[in-house]
Design a protein around this motif. Structure first.
Motif, PDB file in Angstrom:
ATOM      1  N   LEU B  48      57.645  50.443  79.710  1.00 23.15           N
ATOM      2  CA  LEU B  48      58.342  50.801  80.951  1.00 23.15           C
ATOM      3  C   LEU B  48      59.019  49.571  81.552  1.00 23.15           C
ATOM      4  CD1 LEU B  48      55.868  53.206  82.812  1.00 23.15           C
ATOM      5  CD2 LEU B  48      57.886  53.783  81.459  1.00 23.15           C
ATOM      6  N   ILE B  49      58.322  48.449  81.513  1.00 26.30           N
ATOM      7  CA  ILE B  49      58.920  47.225  82.042  1.00 26.30           C
ATOM      8  C   ILE B  49      60.114  46.812  81.198  1.00 26.30           C
ATOM      9  CG2 ILE B  49      58.526  44.772  82.434  1.00 26.30           C
ATOM     10  CD1 ILE B  49      55.652  45.433  83.093  1.00 26.30           C
ATOM     11  N   LEU B  50      59.936  46.828  79.888  1.00 23.92           N
ATOM     12  CA  LEU B  50      60.986  46.332  79.001  1.00 23.92           C
ATOM     13  C   LEU B  50      62.209  47.230  79.014  1.00 23.92           C
ATOM     14  CD1 LEU B  50      58.897  45.127  75.932  1.00 23.92           C
ATOM     15  CD2 LEU B  50      59.768  43.796  77.850  1.00 23.92           C
ATOM     16  N   TRP B  51      62.029  48.503  79.286  1.00 23.00           N
ATOM     17  CA  TRP B  51      63.183  49.398  79.382  1.00 23.00           C
ATOM     18  C   TRP B  51      63.960  49.117  80.661  1.00 23.00           C
ATOM     19  CZ3 TRP B  51      59.544  53.963  77.837  1.00 23.00           C
ATOM     20  CH2 TRP B  51      59.452  54.017  76.439  1.00 23.00           C
ATOM     21  N   GLU B  52      63.304  48.535  81.641  1.00 22.74           N
ATOM     22  CA  GLU B  52      64.015  48.210  82.882  1.00 22.74           C
ATOM     23  C   GLU B  52      64.721  46.880  82.791  1.00 22.74           C
ATOM     24  OE1 GLU B  52      61.937  48.533  86.632  1.00 22.74           O
ATOM     25  OE2 GLU B  52      60.804  50.282  85.903  1.00 22.74           O
ATOM     26  N   ARG B  53      64.043  45.914  82.130  1.00 21.83           N
ATOM     27  CA  ARG B  53      64.640  44.579  82.101  1.00 21.83           C
ATOM     28  C   ARG B  53      64.001  43.768  81.005  1.00 21.83           C
ATOM     29  NH1 ARG B  53      61.838  40.238  85.379  1.00 21.83           N
ATOM     30  NH2 ARG B  53      60.104  41.557  86.001  1.00 21.83           N
ATOM     31  N   ALA B  54      64.816  43.038  80.307  1.00 25.41           N
ATOM     32  CA  ALA B  54      64.334  42.234  79.199  1.00 25.41           C
ATOM     33  C   ALA B  54      65.312  41.072  78.994  1.00 25.41           C
ATOM     34  CB  ALA B  54      64.239  43.067  77.924  1.00 25.41           C
ATOM     35  N   PRO B  55      64.866  39.944  78.490  1.00 25.58           N
ATOM     36  CA  PRO B  55      63.483  39.671  78.139  1.00 25.58           C
ATOM     37  C   PRO B  55      62.649  39.287  79.363  1.00 25.58           C
ATOM     38  CG  PRO B  55      64.821  37.748  77.678  1.00 25.58           C
ATOM     39  CD  PRO B  55      65.731  38.776  78.249  1.00 25.58           C
ATOM     40  N   VAL B  56      61.373  39.466  79.245  1.00 30.14           N
ATOM     41  CA  VAL B  56      60.443  39.012  80.279  1.00 30.14           C
ATOM     42  C   VAL B  56      59.364  38.162  79.634  1.00 30.14           C
ATOM     43  CG1 VAL B  56      60.730  40.963  81.860  1.00 30.14           C
ATOM     44  CG2 VAL B  56      59.088  41.121  80.008  1.00 30.14           C
ATOM     45  N   THR B  57      58.755  37.314  80.445  1.00 30.98           N
ATOM     46  CA  THR B  57      57.679  36.485  79.900  1.00 30.98           C
ATOM     47  C   THR B  57      56.362  37.255  79.975  1.00 30.98           C
ATOM     48  OG1 THR B  57      57.063  35.517  82.016  1.00 30.98           O
ATOM     49  CG2 THR B  57      58.834  34.450  80.799  1.00 30.98           C
ATOM     50  N   VAL B  58      55.397  36.747  79.239  1.00 29.70           N
ATOM     51  CA  VAL B  58      54.064  37.343  79.250  1.00 29.70           C
ATOM     52  C   VAL B  58      53.493  37.331  80.678  1.00 29.70           C
ATOM     53  CG1 VAL B  58      51.695  37.067  78.410  1.00 29.70           C
ATOM     54  CG2 VAL B  58      53.613  36.680  76.872  1.00 29.70           C
ATOM     55  N   GLY B  59      53.713  36.222  81.361  1.00 32.52           N
ATOM     56  CA  GLY B  59      53.192  36.114  82.718  1.00 32.52           C
ATOM     57  C   GLY B  59      53.797  37.132  83.670  1.00 32.52           C
ATOM     58  N   GLU B  60      55.087  37.421  83.500  1.00 25.02           N
ATOM     59  CA  GLU B  60      55.725  38.417  84.351  1.00 25.02           C
ATOM     60  C   GLU B  60      55.129  39.795  84.108  1.00 25.02           C
ATOM     61  OE1 GLU B  60      60.196  36.477  84.988  1.00 25.02           O
ATOM     62  OE2 GLU B  60      59.732  37.552  83.133  1.00 25.02           O
ATOM     63  N   ILE B  61      54.907  40.114  82.854  1.00 20.49           N
ATOM     64  CA  ILE B  61      54.261  41.392  82.540  1.00 20.49           C
ATOM     65  C   ILE B  61      52.899  41.449  83.204  1.00 20.49           C
ATOM     66  CG2 ILE B  61      53.332  42.823  80.679  1.00 20.49           C
ATOM     67  CD1 ILE B  61      55.463  41.689  78.847  1.00 20.49           C
ATOM     68  N   GLY B  62      52.161  40.342  83.076  1.00 19.26           N
ATOM     69  CA  GLY B  62      50.839  40.291  83.680  1.00 19.26           C
ATOM     70  C   GLY B  62      50.854  40.513  85.173  1.00 19.26           C
ATOM     71  N   SER B  63      51.850  39.935  85.862  1.00 22.04           N
ATOM     72  CA  SER B  63      51.790  40.138  87.310  1.00 22.04           C
ATOM     73  C   SER B  63      52.338  41.501  87.729  1.00 22.04           C
ATOM     74  CB  SER B  63      52.440  38.984  88.069  1.00 22.04           C
ATOM     75  OG  SER B  63      53.773  38.882  87.735  1.00 22.04           O
ATOM     76  N   CYS B  64      53.204  42.093  86.939  1.00 23.18           N
ATOM     77  CA  CYS B  64      53.602  43.484  87.219  1.00 23.18           C
ATOM     78  C   CYS B  64      52.429  44.436  87.042  1.00 23.18           C
ATOM     79  CB  CYS B  64      54.701  43.952  86.258  1.00 23.18           C
ATOM     80  SG  CYS B  64      56.302  43.270  86.587  1.00 23.18           S
ATOM     81  N   LEU B  65      51.702  44.278  85.964  1.00 23.81           N
ATOM     82  CA  LEU B  65      50.665  45.251  85.612  1.00 23.81           C
ATOM     83  C   LEU B  65      49.288  44.839  86.118  1.00 23.81           C
ATOM     84  CD1 LEU B  65      51.649  46.165  81.919  1.00 23.81           C
ATOM     85  CD2 LEU B  65      52.428  47.194  84.067  1.00 23.81           C
ATOM     86  N   HIS B  66      49.198  43.655  86.726  1.00 18.62           N
ATOM     87  CA  HIS B  66      47.916  43.119  87.182  1.00 18.62           C
ATOM     88  C   HIS B  66      46.948  42.981  86.022  1.00 18.62           C
ATOM     89  CE1 HIS B  66      49.271  43.711  91.312  1.00 18.62           C
ATOM     90  NE2 HIS B  66      49.621  44.930  90.963  1.00 18.62           N
ATOM     91  N   LEU B  67      47.462  42.463  84.919  1.00 14.56           N
ATOM     92  CA  LEU B  67      46.598  42.240  83.764  1.00 14.56           C
ATOM     93  C   LEU B  67      46.563  40.759  83.452  1.00 14.56           C
ATOM     94  CD1 LEU B  67      47.643  45.117  81.320  1.00 14.56           C
ATOM     95  CD2 LEU B  67      45.540  44.928  82.650  1.00 14.56           C
ATOM     96  N   ASP B  68      45.456  40.369  82.906  1.00 16.58           N
ATOM     97  CA  ASP B  68      45.140  39.022  82.500  1.00 16.58           C
ATOM     98  C   ASP B  68      45.827  38.710  81.176  1.00 16.58           C
ATOM     99  OD1 ASP B  68      42.242  37.272  82.671  1.00 16.58           O
ATOM    100  OD2 ASP B  68      43.143  37.551  80.701  1.00 16.58           O
ATOM    101  N   ASN B  69      46.130  37.453  80.890  1.00 14.98           N
ATOM    102  CA  ASN B  69      46.799  37.226  79.608  1.00 14.98           C
ATOM    103  C   ASN B  69      45.839  37.242  78.426  1.00 14.98           C
ATOM    104  OD1 ASN B  69      45.728  34.690  79.851  1.00 14.98           O
ATOM    105  ND2 ASN B  69      47.643  33.783  80.513  1.00 14.98           N
TER     106      ASN B  69
END
Lengths: 161, 161
Positions: B48-69
């Motif tokens: 869902l994130i990548l369909w909205e905007r790419a590329p993104v870093t791992v950290g950005e994904i983590g803070s969107c989804l509230h997940l740990d790396n």
DNA sequence: AGCCATTATATGGCTAGCAATCTATCTAGG
DNA sequence: CCTAGATAGATTGCTAGCCATATAATGGCT
């Protein structure tokens, strides 16, 4: 961007994602509160049941918590190793396993009493808001559980499309 | 049992437990819908994130989804093996890893479009109810995330966007 | 340039969660 | 009795999630 606010695949428009995120965050919040007792969040839920009524079977725990027994068996074994519960075959029906708290498990309840307060402070929502939230999520849980049960049983079930 | 309805340790009085149960049930509901696409629920959220905007870093994904790396690294590796995404070091800053969808990953979006509809039917709550629910859970997520961040940083770490 | 604190990701070890399958026990029908 | 089906748990193999820690790259300061 007229499209993006309706886009059903937009992360911000998802209903399930906030539930998912809230659950992960809550478990992180619970962790340091439960660590002194030696319990994880799922184990704490099991203790909540056992403090209300014991002994219970593995299957009863599973249907209260909506958990599969592939999850519960190892979880209960860890709790047994930790000295919180006992597991024993029901002499009336050797297929069943009865789960009950040990004296140590029962004592834990006193320490657990402060946890809901600690948590309520950190959640920082008004009581009314919390009740509303609980009610909507509880009704969602019922819908979902019924739906999933129907899917499982339904050999002649309506397949809805 | 005048006490039991106030008892903060009674399972039926918990706020967090329904969230926990709903999340587990939802993942079970999503599983058969996502299986044909080859995705799990967490992987779907990444898409869902990548369909909205790419590329993104791992950290950005983590803070969107509230997940740990520690969660994301292996998850993204599985998605890479599955051919949905690419992972590559950012040439501007070799610490970062840029995540982007492959053509196959982009195409998946078309198939994913039916998923929110299918789900909405099974959740079977009115649109108004759903909005209310989403709003309360979203505000809860914000509270929790702030609270946890505050605990982690301790001193003044400005973050978030 | 060289060192240090910071930042970004990766790794290891644990718990949890599910589907699919297996085993042991119980219950009916003959 | 005894066998067929049903039921309760256990097992296997996978994904996910967290914390604590390790590695690698960056930027600032001197």
């Amino acid at each position: 961007m007229a499209e993006s606010s309706d886009d059903p695949l937009r992360l911000a428009n998802q209903v399930c994602f906030p539930l998912y995120a809230a659950t992960n965050l809550l478990q992180r919040l619970y962790r340091p509160l439960l660590a002194p007792l030696g319990l994880t969040y799922s184990q704490y839920l099991v203790m909540l049941i056992l403090w209300e009524r014991a002994p219970v079977t593995v299957g009863e725990i599973g249907s209260c918590l909506h958990l599969d027994n592939g999850t519960l068996t190892p979880l209960l074994k860890r709790m047994e190793r930790g000295g919180f519960i006992t597991r024993s075959r029901d002499p009336r029906d050797e297929r069943r396993v009865l789960v009950a708290p040990t004296p140590q498990g029962l004592e834990l309840r006193t320490q657990a009493l402060r946890i809901p307060e600690d948590l309520a402070q950190r959640i920082a929502l008004g009581t009314g808001e919390i009740d509303t939230l609980r009610n909507s999520v509880v009704s969602l849980v019922h819908h979902l559980a019924d739906d999933l049960d129907r899917g499982k049983e339904g050999s002649g079930g309506a397949e809805a499309r």
